[in-house]
Design a protein around this motif. Structure first.
Motif, PDB file in Angstrom:
ATOM      1  N   THR A 285       0.715  -1.355   0.173  1.00 22.19           N
ATOM      2  CA  THR A 285       0.321   0.013  -0.050  1.00 22.19           C
ATOM      3  C   THR A 285       0.754   0.945  -0.001  1.00 22.19           C
ATOM      4  N   LEU A 286       2.372   1.529   0.776  1.00 18.74           N
ATOM      5  CA  LEU A 286       2.252   1.926   0.640  1.00 18.74           C
ATOM      6  C   LEU A 286       3.791   2.780  -0.823  1.00 18.74           C
ATOM      7  N   VAL A 287       3.626   1.402  -1.468  1.00 21.32           N
ATOM      8  CA  VAL A 287       4.176   1.286  -2.258  1.00 21.32           C
ATOM      9  C   VAL A 287       3.472   1.824  -3.613  1.00 21.32           C
ATOM     10  N   GLU A 288       2.081   1.581  -3.032  1.00 20.33           N
ATOM     11  CA  GLU A 288       0.679   1.681  -4.563  1.00 20.33           C
ATOM     12  C   GLU A 288       0.886   3.721  -4.000  1.00 20.33           C
ATOM     13  N   GLN A 289       0.985   3.820  -3.203  1.00 17.58           N
ATOM     14  CA  GLN A 289       0.424   5.694  -2.596  1.00 17.58           C
ATOM     15  C   GLN A 289       1.781   6.544  -3.210  1.00 17.58           C
ATOM     16  N   ILE A 290       2.447   5.864  -3.481  1.00 20.05           N
ATOM     17  CA  ILE A 290       3.909   6.598  -3.598  1.00 20.05           C
ATOM     18  C   ILE A 290       3.863   6.560  -5.488  1.00 20.05           C
ATOM     19  N   LEU A 291       3.645   5.563  -6.211  1.00 20.61           N
ATOM     20  CA  LEU A 291       3.448   6.116  -7.480  1.00 20.61           C
ATOM     21  C   LEU A 291       2.252   6.164  -7.518  1.00 20.61           C
ATOM     22  N   ALA A 292       0.715   6.539  -6.444  1.00 18.28           N
ATOM     23  CA  ALA A 292      -0.181   7.749  -7.527  1.00 18.28           C
ATOM     24  C   ALA A 292       0.323   8.712  -7.003  1.00 18.28           C
ATOM     25  N   SER A 293       0.959   9.049  -6.406  1.00 20.33           N
ATOM     26  CA  SER A 293       1.549  10.319  -6.195  1.00 20.33           C
ATOM     27  C   SER A 293       2.273  11.069  -7.447  1.00 20.33           C
ATOM     28  N   PRO A 424      15.701 -12.676 -16.142  1.00 22.32           N
ATOM     29  CA  PRO A 424      16.126 -11.312 -15.383  1.00 22.32           C
ATOM     30  C   PRO A 424      16.012  -9.703 -15.660  1.00 22.32           C
ATOM     31  N   GLY A 425      15.773  -9.235 -14.765  1.00 19.28           N
ATOM     32  CA  GLY A 425      15.410  -7.597 -14.477  1.00 19.28           C
ATOM     33  C   GLY A 425      13.456  -7.529 -15.604  1.00 19.28           C
ATOM     34  N   ARG A 426      13.019  -8.300 -15.011  1.00 19.85           N
ATOM     35  CA  ARG A 426      11.183  -8.436 -15.398  1.00 19.85           C
ATOM     36  C   ARG A 426      10.787  -7.704 -14.762  1.00 19.85           C
ATOM     37  N   VAL A 427      11.485  -8.408 -13.001  1.00 18.81           N
ATOM     38  CA  VAL A 427      11.104  -7.900 -12.257  1.00 18.81           C
ATOM     39  C   VAL A 427      11.435  -6.610 -10.961  1.00 18.81           C
ATOM     40  N   HIS A 428      11.022  -5.820 -10.951  1.00 20.73           N
ATOM     41  CA  HIS A 428      11.855  -5.081  -9.932  1.00 20.73           C
ATOM     42  C   HIS A 428      11.319  -5.106  -8.596  1.00 20.73           C
ATOM     43  N   ARG A 429      12.278  -4.996  -7.663  1.00 30.77           N
ATOM     44  CA  ARG A 429      11.692  -5.867  -5.836  1.00 30.77           C
ATOM     45  C   ARG A 429      12.327  -4.892  -5.376  1.00 30.77           C
ATOM     46  N   LEU A 435      13.414   0.662   1.683  1.00 30.75           N
ATOM     47  CA  LEU A 435      12.286   2.286   1.509  1.00 30.75           C
ATOM     48  C   LEU A 435      12.295   2.895   2.575  1.00 30.75           C
ATOM     49  N   VAL A 436      11.991   2.642   3.566  1.00 30.32           N
ATOM     50  CA  VAL A 436      11.426   3.226   5.136  1.00 30.32           C
ATOM     51  C   VAL A 436      13.223   3.767   5.856  1.00 30.32           C
ATOM     52  N   ALA A 437      14.401   3.131   4.963  1.00 33.92           N
ATOM     53  CA  ALA A 437      15.678   3.775   5.776  1.00 33.92           C
ATOM     54  C   ALA A 437      15.913   4.487   4.906  1.00 33.92           C
ATOM     55  N   ASP A 438      15.968   4.821   3.407  1.00 29.87           N
ATOM     56  CA  ASP A 438      16.664   5.395   2.717  1.00 29.87           C
ATOM     57  C   ASP A 438      15.695   5.501   1.354  1.00 29.87           C
ATOM     58  N   THR A 439      14.645   6.567   1.924  1.00 31.08           N
ATOM     59  CA  THR A 439      13.252   6.493   1.445  1.00 31.08           C
ATOM     60  C   THR A 439      13.623   7.352   0.063  1.00 31.08           C
ATOM     61  N   GLU A 440      14.201   8.469  -0.909  1.00 34.27           N
ATOM     62  CA  GLU A 440      14.744   9.343  -1.706  1.00 34.27           C
ATOM     63  C   GLU A 440      15.138   7.665  -3.133  1.00 34.27           C
ATOM     64  N   PRO A 441      16.520   7.718  -2.792  1.00 38.01           N
ATOM     65  CA  PRO A 441      16.698   7.081  -3.878  1.00 38.01           C
ATOM     66  C   PRO A 441      16.410   5.530  -4.018  1.00 38.01           C
ATOM     67  N   GLU A 442      14.811   4.746  -3.142  1.00 38.32           N
ATOM     68  CA  GLU A 442      14.847   4.019  -3.653  1.00 38.32           C
ATOM     69  C   GLU A 442      13.152   4.007  -4.140  1.00 38.32           C
ATOM     70  N   VAL A 443      12.604   5.589  -3.605  1.00 41.42           N
ATOM     71  CA  VAL A 443      11.492   5.502  -4.687  1.00 41.42           C
ATOM     72  C   VAL A 443      12.545   6.137  -6.379  1.00 41.42           C
ATOM     73  N   ARG A 444      13.674   6.593  -5.969  1.00 40.32           N
ATOM     74  CA  ARG A 444      13.727   7.168  -7.971  1.00 40.32           C
ATOM     75  C   ARG A 444      13.902   5.841  -8.523  1.00 40.32           C
ATOM     76  N   VAL A 452       8.414   6.443 -16.033  1.00 41.95           N
ATOM     77  CA  VAL A 452       8.146   7.095 -15.044  1.00 41.95           C
ATOM     78  C   VAL A 452       9.218   8.810 -14.464  1.00 41.95           C
ATOM     79  N   PRO A 453       9.763  10.109 -15.103  1.00 38.98           N
ATOM     80  CA  PRO A 453      11.285  10.941 -14.316  1.00 38.98           C
ATOM     81  C   PRO A 453      10.179  11.057 -12.437  1.00 38.98           C
ATOM     82  N   PHE A 454      11.001  11.300 -11.689  1.00 44.15           N
ATOM     83  CA  PHE A 454      11.046  11.452 -10.718  1.00 44.15           C
ATOM     84  C   PHE A 454      10.552  12.858 -10.733  1.00 44.15           C
ATOM     85  N   GLU A 455       9.124  12.825  -9.766  1.00 38.10           N
ATOM     86  CA  GLU A 455       8.327  13.798  -9.183  1.00 38.10           C
ATOM     87  C   GLU A 455       8.391  13.907  -7.961  1.00 38.10           C
TER      88      GLU A 455
END
Length: 516
Positions: A285-293, A424-429, A435-444, A452-455
């Motif tokens: 749900t957190l990942v979805e909320q990030i993407l839905a933003s 290999p590479g078809r799934v992003h984990r 994600l909790v400890a180092d949010t911005e690099p993980e979101v990028r 999609v570009p970073f926002e």
């Protein structure tokens, strides 16, 4: 009457024999047909129930009880638009029936029309305020759209009318933000002690009391209630961990590099869907909320469409080998058509975050090869214990026993690891702790995987206003939540069956064991 009594007493074989014998003599008795449909529904034969109910309303178009059952069966099959058609006919015939309005509001919610559903609840409750389950359903809808204080008030109103309504107590606990006081705990314990309390109220109360004592840092008392609630709920479900293991074995045997090479170019070429899959309670749900933003991505919900498509493939998953290129394309296009009803914006991409779609990852790759797949993964003990504390409204039958859950997590990791090897590479984990400890690099990295570009708005995900239906609805309306991954530790002495079933998956996390 004899068959009705057998149905009431849950003596289903007796009821079935009696009804079929009666219908041989009186094949046009719509009442008996409806009873046979109820029996089919109870044992999960929803297609049979639907066929019988359609026959009943064909014989007796004004038989509103049969039409109401038909609407419910359609709703349970995730055919909300068809259910809505039947409900509109019912409400025209019986405009003052609160049950029809309640199901219509729930159906509107299933279709994402939350504000319309809330308006309908408010109209019905103004006319019939002494309906505890209606107040509870109203609370669910308010919670979904982020009106938490009003949702709590609605749940409390339901409990004022029916203090032993276990689901209302659990709904308060499930907000994750409510702390029960001494009076609440006393009321729940008194409700459990009442003679004649039903199993459903009892196990909901156990889950709520478990949360109450966990919040008070009394892990042994909390675990006692969690264990009791899970054990009781498990008696009502059919789940076979061996069957899941065999299913994964079959998927792994089928999905070879040659299998996909021979089917290159199959399926729909659409890249609209972003699948977030994995275990429930793993941070999806957190990942979805990030993407839905993001301005190019629409968040929907846990869509039921992929499992529905899979059920229509004979001998699944073996039947995947028999699909033609044309059929694979048709299935991909059908998925896009089915999910269009959930779309509310013109954003080019959308999220389907049904966690259990991990089991259908081979089918996803076959019929939607350009879709993005995000595997949301969380430390196995933290993830599985979070599931053990959670009562799910439907599905997730694996989650009510610790050993079942450990095996399910292990099988999920096995299949995803296999896909990593052959494609290999078809799934992003997304590793939840990273994600909790180092949010911005993980979101990028996440946004890069979705092409999609970073926002910056994706870092302020908690400010995004949208409906969220899952158990994490209130947590994702706050900045990054950091406490959940330690919650299992006070309960460690009770988790031996889970740890044994997980095996080396625990020690190797976040990597998969090399021999898995």
């Amino acid at each position: 009457m004899t068959a009705a009594l057998a149905l009431h007493d849950n003596r289903l074989p007796d009821a079935e024999r009696g009804l079929k014998a009666y219908l041989k003599r009186y094949p046009f008795d719509a009442r008996a047909i409806r009873m046979l449909a109820e029996l089919a529904g109870r044992i999960g034969r929803l297609k049979d129930a639907e066929a019988l109910l359609r026959r009943a309303v064909e014989i007796a178009p004004s038989f509103t009880a049969a039409r109401a059952n038909l609407a419910l069966v359609l709703y349970r099959q995730n055919r909300a638009s068809e259910a809505l058609d039947e409900l509109d006919r019912l409400i025209e015939a019986e405009p003052d029936h609160p049950g029809h309005a309640n199901l219509k509001a729930a159906t509107l919610g299933r279709l994402g029309a939350f504000e319309e559903a809330i308006t309908l609840y408010e109209r019905v409750l103004a006319e019939a305020p002494a309906q505890p389950k209606l107040w509870m359903s109203y609370g669910h809808m308010l919670k979904t759209v982020g009106r938490q204080a009003e949702g709590i008030a609605a749940y409390r109103k339901a409990l004022e009318l029916s203090p032993r309504l276990g689901e209302a107590w659990w709904s308060l606990a499930n907000l994750k933000t409510v702390r029960f006081d001494d009076a609440d705990i006393a009321a729940m314990e008194a409700a459990q002690a009442e003679p004649g309390i039903g199993d459903e109220d009892r196990f909901h109360l156990d889950f709520a009391l478990g949360k109450a004592f966990e919040d008070r840092r009394e892990p042994d008392r909390a675990f006692g209630h969690y264990a009791a609630g899970n054990a009781l709920r498990r008696t009502q479900l059919v789940y076979d961990a061996d069957e899941t293991e065999r299913f994964v074995d079959d998927c792994i045997a089928l999905a070879t590099p040659e299998f996909f090479a021979d089917r290159a170019g199959w399926g729909s070429d659409a890249r609209d869907p972003i699948f977030i899959l994995g275990m429930p309670r793993a941070g999806s749900t957190l990942v979805e909320q990030i993407l839905a933003s993001h301005s190019q991505i629409e968040g929907t919900t846990e869509l039921p469409d992929f499992p529905a498509l899979a059920r229509r493939i004979p001998e699944y998953p073996h039947g995947l080998a028999e699909l033609t290129g044309e059929r694979a394309r048709e299935l991909g296009e059908e998925y896009l058509h089915r999910t269009a009803v959930q779309r509310r914006t013109d954003r080019p991409l959308f999220v389907d975050k049904l966690p259990n779609n991990w089991a259908h990852v081979v089918l996803i790759r076959l019929i939607l090869p350009n879709a993005t797949i995000i595997d949301a993964r969380r430390e196995p003990r933290a993830c599985c214990f979070s599931n053990f504390k959670q009562h799910f409204a439907r599905g997730q039958a694996f989650s009510y026993a610790l050993d079942d859950m450990g095996r399910y997590y292990r099988d999920y990791v096995r299949l995803m690891t296999h896909l990593d090897r052959i494609q290999p590479g078809r799934v992003h984990r997304v590793i939840h702790e990273a994600l909790v400890a180092d949010t911005e690099p993980e979101v990028r990295r996440l946004l890069d995987a979705c092409n999609v570009p970073f926002e910056p708005g994706c870092l302020a995900f908690h400010e995004t206003e949208r409906a969220v239906r899952t158990a994490s609805s209130e947590q994702v309306r706050q900045p990054i939540f950091t406490g959940g991954d330690r919650a299992w530790r006070p309960f460690a002495q009770h988790l031996d069956p889970l740890v044994a079933a997980l095996g080396e998956v625990v020690d190797c996390y976040p990597d998969a064991p090399p021999n898995l």
